[in-house]
Design a protein around this motif. Structure first.
Motif, short mmCIF file in Angstrom:
data_model
loop_
_atom_site.label_atom_id
_atom_site.label_comp_id
_atom_site.label_asym_id
_atom_site.label_seq_id
_atom_site.Cartn_x
_atom_site.Cartn_y
_atom_site.Cartn_z
N GLY A 180 0.80 -1.22 0.00
CA GLY A 180 0.00 0.00 0.00
C GLY A 180 0.83 1.26 0.00
N THR A 181 2.14 1.12 -0.11
CA THR A 181 3.01 2.28 -0.10
C THR A 181 3.32 2.71 -1.53
N ASP A 182 3.79 3.94 -1.70
CA ASP A 182 4.06 4.46 -3.04
C ASP A 182 5.46 4.13 -3.53
N PHE A 183 6.46 4.18 -2.62
CA PHE A 183 7.84 4.04 -3.04
C PHE A 183 8.59 3.06 -2.13
N ILE A 184 9.58 2.40 -2.72
CA ILE A 184 10.43 1.48 -1.98
C ILE A 184 11.88 1.90 -2.23
N VAL A 185 12.63 2.05 -1.15
CA VAL A 185 14.04 2.43 -1.24
C VAL A 185 14.88 1.25 -0.76
N GLN A 186 15.84 0.82 -1.58
CA GLN A 186 16.70 -0.29 -1.21
C GLN A 186 17.99 -0.24 -2.02
N SER A 187 18.96 -1.04 -1.60
CA SER A 187 20.21 -1.16 -2.34
C SER A 187 20.17 -2.42 -3.18
N ASP A 188 20.49 -2.31 -4.46
CA ASP A 188 20.50 -3.48 -5.33
C ASP A 188 21.68 -4.39 -5.06
N THR A 189 22.68 -3.88 -4.34
CA THR A 189 23.86 -4.70 -4.01
C THR A 189 23.78 -5.26 -2.59
N GLY A 190 22.66 -5.04 -1.90
CA GLY A 190 22.48 -5.59 -0.57
C GLY A 190 23.04 -4.74 0.55
N GLN A 191 23.50 -3.53 0.26
CA GLN A 191 24.04 -2.67 1.31
C GLN A 191 22.89 -2.11 2.15
N LEU A 192 23.09 -2.08 3.45
CA LEU A 192 22.05 -1.59 4.35
C LEU A 192 21.95 -0.06 4.28
N ILE A 193 20.82 0.46 4.74
CA ILE A 193 20.55 1.89 4.63
C ILE A 193 21.04 2.61 5.88
N THR A 194 21.91 3.57 5.69
CA THR A 194 22.52 4.25 6.83
C THR A 194 21.56 5.25 7.47
N PRO A 195 21.78 5.57 8.73
CA PRO A 195 20.93 6.57 9.40
C PRO A 195 20.92 7.91 8.68
N GLU A 196 22.07 8.31 8.10
CA GLU A 196 22.12 9.59 7.38
C GLU A 196 21.18 9.57 6.18
N ALA A 197 21.14 8.42 5.47
CA ALA A 197 20.26 8.31 4.31
C ALA A 197 18.79 8.31 4.75
N VAL A 198 18.50 7.68 5.88
CA VAL A 198 17.13 7.68 6.41
C VAL A 198 16.70 9.10 6.72
N ARG A 199 17.58 9.86 7.37
CA ARG A 199 17.24 11.26 7.71
C ARG A 199 17.02 12.09 6.44
N PRO A 211 20.47 -3.02 14.32
CA PRO A 211 20.63 -3.27 12.88
C PRO A 211 20.19 -2.06 12.06
N LEU A 212 20.83 -1.88 10.94
CA LEU A 212 20.42 -0.82 10.02
C LEU A 212 19.19 -1.28 9.22
N ASP A 213 18.58 -0.35 8.54
CA ASP A 213 17.38 -0.65 7.76
C ASP A 213 17.76 -1.40 6.48
N MET A 214 16.97 -2.42 6.17
CA MET A 214 17.12 -3.11 4.89
C MET A 214 16.37 -2.38 3.79
N LEU A 215 15.20 -1.85 4.15
CA LEU A 215 14.32 -1.17 3.19
C LEU A 215 13.73 0.06 3.85
N LEU A 216 13.29 0.97 3.02
CA LEU A 216 12.43 2.07 3.46
C LEU A 216 11.19 2.06 2.59
N PHE A 217 10.04 2.24 3.21
CA PHE A 217 8.78 2.39 2.48
C PHE A 217 8.34 3.84 2.64
N ALA A 218 8.03 4.49 1.53
CA ALA A 218 7.66 5.90 1.57
C ALA A 218 6.29 6.09 0.94
N SER A 219 5.47 6.89 1.59
CA SER A 219 4.13 7.19 1.07
C SER A 219 3.99 8.69 0.86
#
Length: 859
Positions: free
Chosen positions: A533-552, A679-687
């Motif tokens: 039900g979300t609009d966007f998905i943010v992830q790394s295609d190489t499997g790298q986890l999402i850093t806190p700076e990127a989340v902010r 643990p760092l985020d594997m994915l972000l869901f954005a609406s």
């Protein structure tokens, strides 16, 4: 000796007719030998690399894997304090010891933010420059890194991305982004299979990769003279008290080799499987070749029998010809296989995996296997025609050439074919009725094999009806020429059936995989539409986890209503039945995840699982451990403490997205896991806010512009990416199946060529009574098209049946939609007509060039 001379004479007399069969053997043997040489060369390359890069003894943190892989759910490698290095140096038998830091959880980009990572799946490694690395690397330009502003790059990566001294690159890790300029280029002393390697000095590597000074991911230990690796390991382990992982050079190399062994085994056996399919198709070609040669030599064989040759001698004569064919084709195939292996190595080089021909490995077993396979398959395929030749009586010398009995398939064949086909259909029916995928897979395999063999056996009986229908639809419009083409195809149903069966096998697999692939894409797309039900998905295609700076940065993007974080870790579960389930995955997310992904529950509401000290389990886990709503599970979090969580929801196990997941909230996870271990985020869901989807999409991409390791996708992008992934896999499989289809085309060419020779006198008579060369060529082309379309109809029909049945097993895993890719099926069918036209070019040309009088005079 007489039998051998006769066989050799016949083989050389019909060398043109044997050539296509020899090519089929050659291609099949070449594929087998090429696969073996290629995979053996890969093993040799990795063996040399791991042996060269392993120190006598390596010490690493307990949390690291046997291969030294540094990925973790915090994005930082497990480390050891500097005191470990001091203790190691005091151990008996240590000549020298050096601390090192490296990580594979990295993204490296150039000044334009373009990735410098390999495209072929090899890792990107950033580490500290040390004496152990200097053993395997030669600095060819510039100098080793000194200070935080310098980095050294392996020469292969620099060449691929046009990097030179002084160019700026950025190393992106969970700690942050570190920028440096290229100070030097280094070449491997052994083959680099494709990894991208970047070196920093030790102090800089500690800060950039781990975020703290005075720590190491591993310690490389060199043994003093006369001290074995095993003894050194024992001494180092005693000095450290068993608190760390200690491995000898052989153990490290073996662990690394085992890590790549799985990939190589899958590649090896998959390619050998397709080679086996090509061999199977080649069998039909060889059977047809020898059957037609025997039929054409009926009078000759009858004459041999009349002057004293026994059945056994005639039989052995034909088998000896097959033996010669197998030996010649196999010898050429072994040589071609080595060339194919070199070609595959060059192809892998284009894809990013470098393999040097200096490491080309040809084990003695490879040519032996190729020769045995080629010879045995060829002789076995010729066995039935040889037996048929042995049954020819001396009276055949007084009759016209040909074997009238071959014009009609026997009733025994019909009964056997019908029984096999019916048994295969029954097995496929049981597959569709199975309750478990594992049980259904067994029935599917049985059904595929039995139905395939059944269609092959019953093919001559089907040829009559199918060819008549095709003739009525396609050939009658061409008048007498079309009718003659139809009758030629019907003249020998056994031959037409065998030729069509060769094409049928490859096309059946193509159709089956197309149906399965399309159904997977359609089902996954449907699940995305229903579940996400979300609009966007943010992830790394190489499997790298999402850093806190990127989340902010993502949360600061304008136009977004919310960002949902999604983490993953492991824990030991102690369930109400008293059992402890170790290393079980648990997913932590924000409460909004219950809205972003609409997961079906069988009890409770998923939103309640995000309450304090709460969680959900999936249905199967609940049944296995007697868990109900309100049950309490003791959860010992990795790198954290133990909590007692209440089960607030039980999710359905019949889902595709997040199948088998168990959920809790990030707040609950933070209660038991320290902040530095979270643990760092594997994915972000954005609406996006209502009506602002396009603007939010652009703003989210802009917000993450400085984080090129992450990809922002809307649902359309995500579906396309999924479709592309499955499409790439299918295209690779189709490429491998192309070998079998090429062999099948050779079979059509051979059948037509021998058929033209067999009908030489008939062709001469038709030309004498007015048939033009153009009409003759058209007749042969139409005959070829009908045979090809006959094989295509059988193959596509059979393959769609297999695919539809396989989809019933996928439905048990939640992929419930059956989709037939009609454009692909129709395209393959029409393509088969072009295959028939192509296969007939040479036979039709040769028939048109025949001298009419010489053709009529042919015996």
């Amino acid at each position: 000796m007489t039998v051998l001379k006769t066989s050799l004479r016949n083989f050389l007399a019909h060398k043109g007719r044997m050539a296509l069969s020899a090519i089929a053997v050659l291609l099949s043997v070449a594929f087998v030998c090429g696969t073996l040489v290629f995979t053996d060369t890969m093993s040799t390359t990795f063996d040399k690399l791991f042996a060269a890069t392993s120190s006598d003894v390596t010490v690493s943190a307990k949390g690291s894997s046997d291969t030294g892989e540094t990925t973790s759910d915090t994005g930082r490698p497990p480390v050891m304090p500097a005191a470990v290095l001091d203790k190691v140096r005091t151990a008996d038998g240590v000549k020298s010891a050096e601390g090192a830091v490296f990580s594979t959880s990295v993204t490296v980009v150039d000044a334009d933010k373009d990735s410098l990572s390999p495209t072929g799946g090899a890792p990107t490694i950033v580490g500290s420059w040390n004496s152990n690395e200097a053993r395997t690397m030669d600095i060819t330009s510039g100098a080793a890194p000194k200070g935080p502003g310098q980095v050294m790059v392996d020469a292969d990566t620099a060449d691929k991305h046009d990097l030179g001294l002084g160019d700026e690159i950025a190393v992106i890790t969970a700690v942050g982004t570190h920028t440096a300029k290229v100070s030097g280029l280094a070449d491997f002393t052994v083959t680099n299979p494709g990894a991208a390697i970047f070196y920093l000095d030790t102090a800089t590597a500690q800060r950039a990769l781990v975020g703290e000074p005075g720590v190491y991911t591993n310690v490389n230990v060199t043994a003093a003279a006369g001290v074995s690796d095993a003894q050194l390991k024992k001494n180092v382990t005693a000095a450290l008290g068993g608190a760390y992982k200690v491995q000898t050079a052989k153990e490290t190399a073996d662990a690394n080799q085992k890590d790549v062994e799985g990939f190589m085994s899958v590649m090896k056996y998959a390619m050998l499987g397709f080679a086996g399919i090509a061999f199977l198709v080649g069998i039909f070609l060889i059977i047809n070749t020898f059957s037609m040669l025997v039929a054409q030599r009926t009078r000759e064989i009858g004459l041999m029998r009349a002057i004293g040759s026994s059945r056994k001698q005639v039989n052995r004569s034909v088998l000896a010809e097959a033996l010669l064919l197998g030996v010649v084709g196999s010898l050429l195939g072994v040589g071609a296989g080595v060339g194919l292996a070199i070609g595959l190595m060059k192809l892998m080089g284009q894809m990013g995996m470098e393999l040097s021909t200096d490491d080309l490995t040809i084990a003695w077993t490879t040519p032996v296997v190729g020769l045995l396979l080629g010879v045995v398959v060829t002789v076995l395929a010729a066995y039935l025609p040889a037996r048929r030749a042995g049954r020819i009586s001396p009276m055949a010398a007084l009759r016209d050439a040909g074997a009238p009995a071959d014009a009609r398939a026997g009733w025994v064949r019909g009964v056997i074919g019908t029984v096999l086909t019916a048994s295969g259909a029954a097995a496929l029916y049981l597959t569709a009725q199975a309750d478990k995928a594992s049980e259904g897979s067994m029935w599917l395999g049985i059904g595929v094999v039995l139905s395939l063999i059944g269609f092959v056996v019953i093919g001559p009986l089907l040829a009559g009806g199918v060819v008549r229908v095709l003739g009525a639809v396609l050939l009658r419009a061409f008048g007498p020429v079309g009718r003659m083409a139809e009758r030629n195809a019907l003249r020998n149903p056994r031959r037409t059936g065998a030729t069509g069966a060769a094409l049928m096998i490859g096309l059946a697999l193509v159709a089956c995989l197309s149906v399965v692939g399309s159904s997977m894409v359609a089902s996954a797309t449907d699940q995305l539409d229903k579940t996400v039900g979300t609009d966007f998905i943010v992830q790394s295609d190489t499997g790298q986890l999402i850093t806190p700076e990127a989340v902010r940065a993502a949360k600061a993007a304008p136009g977004l209503e919310r960002i949902t974080e999604y983490k993953w870790t492991e824990a030991d579960f102690t369930t109400p039945d008293g059992k402890t389930v170790k290393d079980t995955a648990i997913t932590a997310a924000d409460p909004s995840y219950a809205t972003d992904v609409r997961t079906e529950t069988v009890a409770g509401k998923l939103a309640d699982a995000y309450r304090p000290d709460s969680m959900s389990v999936h249905e199967k886990f609940a049944k296995d451990h007697g868990i109900r709503l309100g049950s309490t599970i003791e959860v010992a979090f990795r790198d954290g403490s133990t909590g007692r969580l209440t089960v607030r929801a039980i999710t359905s196990s019949d889902v595709v997205i997040d199948a088998g997941a168990m959920y809790t909230s990030i707040d609950t996870l933070a209660k038991y896991v320290p902040a530095d271990k979270m643990p760092l985020d594997m994915l972000l869901f954005a609406s996006a806010k209502d009506g602002r989807q396009d603007a939010a999409y652009k703003s989210l991409k802009a917000a993450l512009h400085d984080y090129p390791q992450y990809t922002v996708r809307d649902q359309t992008d995500y579906k396309e990416a999924l479709k592309d992934q499955i499409g790439q896999l299918l295209n690779m499989i189709y490429g491998l199946l192309a070998l079998a289809i090429i062999v099948a085309i050779l079979g059509v060419v051979n059948t037509l060529a021998l058929s033209v020779v067999e009908r030489t006198r008939e062709i001469g008579l038709m030309r004498a009574i007015g048939l033009s060369r153009r009409q003759l060529r058209r007749m042969i082309r139409m005959e070829s098209v009908v045979i090809a379309l006959f094989g295509a109809l059988l193959g596509l029909g059979l393959g769609m049946g297999w695919g539809a049945t396989a989809q019933q097993l996928l439905a048990l895993e939640g992929l419930t939609i059956l989709e037939i890719p009609w454009p692909t099926i129709i395209g393959v069918f029409l393509g088969s007509a072009f295959v028939g036209l192509f296969a007939a070019l040479v036979p039709a040309f040769r028939a048109g060039r025949m001298n009419v009088l010489n053709a009529i005079a042919t015996e």
